[in-house]
Scaffold this active site. Sequence first.
Site, short mmCIF file in Angstrom:
data_model
loop_
_atom_site.label_atom_id
_atom_site.label_comp_id
_atom_site.label_asym_id
_atom_site.label_seq_id
_atom_site.Cartn_x
_atom_site.Cartn_y
_atom_site.Cartn_z
N ASP A 73 5.95 7.28 -10.63
CA ASP A 73 7.29 6.67 -10.61
C ASP A 73 8.35 7.72 -10.27
OD1 ASP A 73 6.78 7.87 -13.06
OD2 ASP A 73 7.63 6.27 -14.28
N TYR A 95 -8.75 -0.97 -5.08
CA TYR A 95 -9.07 -1.78 -3.89
C TYR A 95 -10.52 -2.26 -3.90
CZ TYR A 95 -4.84 -1.02 -1.06
OH TYR A 95 -3.57 -1.02 -0.55
N ASP A 101 4.16 4.11 2.68
CA ASP A 101 5.21 3.29 3.31
C ASP A 101 6.60 3.86 3.00
OD1 ASP A 101 3.40 1.45 4.35
OD2 ASP A 101 4.56 -0.30 3.71
N LYS A 118 -0.56 8.63 -12.79
CA LYS A 118 0.10 7.91 -13.89
C LYS A 118 -0.67 8.22 -15.17
CE LYS A 118 3.22 4.96 -15.41
NZ LYS A 118 4.68 5.29 -15.40
N ASP A 164 -1.05 3.91 -0.86
CA ASP A 164 -0.58 2.81 -0.01
C ASP A 164 0.93 2.66 -0.14
OD1 ASP A 164 -0.73 0.42 1.60
OD2 ASP A 164 -0.48 -0.72 -0.26
C1 IPM Z 1 -2.38 0.11 4.92
C2 IPM Z 1 -2.29 -1.38 4.77
C3 IPM Z 1 -3.61 -1.90 4.24
C4 IPM Z 1 -3.88 -1.24 2.92
C5 IPM Z 1 -3.69 -3.43 4.13
C6 IPM Z 1 -3.39 -4.11 5.45
C7 IPM Z 1 -5.02 -3.89 3.59
O1 IPM Z 1 -1.23 -1.72 3.94
O2 IPM Z 1 -3.24 0.57 5.69
O3 IPM Z 1 -1.59 0.80 4.29
O4 IPM Z 1 -3.39 -1.68 1.87
O5 IPM Z 1 -4.61 -0.24 2.90
MG MG Z 2 -0.02 -0.08 3.39
#
Ligand code: IPM
Ligand code: MG
Length: 362
Positions: A223, A141, A251, A191, A247
């Site tokens: 993975d 990032y 999710d 990884k 990240d």
């Molecule tokens: C998160 C989001 C952010 C990230 C984006 C919006 C930049 O996806 O907080 O997980 O990738 O960190």
């Molecule tokens: Mg995210």
Amino acid sequence: MTEKILVLPGDGIGPEVTRQACRVLEVAAARAGLGLELDMGAIGGASIDAHGEPLTDAVVAQARASRAVLLGAVGGPKWDAMPVTTRPEKGLLRIRKELGLFANLRPATVFPALAGASTLRPEVVDGIDLLVVRELTGGIYFGEPRGRALVDGRREARNTMVYDEVEIDRITRVAFDAARRRKRHLTHVHKANVLEVSQLWMEVVDEVAKDYDDVELVHQLVDSCAMLLVRDPARFDVLVTGNLFGDILSDEAAMITGSLGMLPSASLGEGGVGLYEPVHGSAPDIAGQDLANPLAAILSVAMMLEHTFERADVANDVRGAVTAALEAGHRTGDLVLDGEERETLGCRAMGDVVLAEFERSA
Ligand code: IPM
Ligand code: MG
């Protein structure tokens, strides 16, 4: 003593979910005997529209002068065509970096009332209680060099994944400490069969592990970890990983619990200011229609009470109020499965229900 809280609602559903979270924060602070002053600021697209940049120096200074930041979400189609250097998301990345918030805690638990909302079978979902500890201020990032170029007439783009041992050591300690307070199991996600960066993580994580011989450590390829998260999520306790893998996996971890609309997060660092935000994004498709689920934002307030104000008792009251609202059958649209016949609440009404449950627990 008055504690300053900076509220950065951001874009999309950010303002509506933070509004409900602030209502809960105010009553919870009163119960905790905390005097709070809530200040508002702009971030993301809202800041681009007002000030021409996704985060101003003034807001950064305001954040530094606060005890904690409560953030909504950033981004939306209006700003999608902008280059990554000026997009709304840059505001979020900058505030994390400026406040030194290297440790992002993303707990994923299943509220029993929502077990049926997961796309996974209930018996697979049963008992999920995991914590993703994501490194937040390093890795691909932020790595340099980055950018685009024209090379021999071809468009080329590059990003750099880079970590030094200090960054790995400190996030690993946060994860081990968290594991000690939980089931004493840590999964390091990497990884290392391909990336030198992951090989360094392996080394440093193993070195840190010597100080935590009461915690069981497993190294898991990213993975296969993604696969195991849907096959047998209950096996995990704490996961630690870099910014990008964290990240993605957070999710996934969120979704196996039923809805991204339920997951809070805390970002902590050395500076003493904590930032609390729902894991979900700005959901521009439902923004401004009172359809959003405010529970992740409300649960982020619980994390603030726990981590910044060290009031786990009131934090648990907030979580209890959310649980009670769900047990009573209240749902926002995202928590209803396709084909399920059920009345849904709007964002504000869900806030009302949680507040009422909170008051009841007094
Ligand atoms: C998160 C989001 C952010 C990230 C984006 C919006 C930049 O996806 O907080 O997980 O990738 O960190
Ligand atoms: Mg995210």
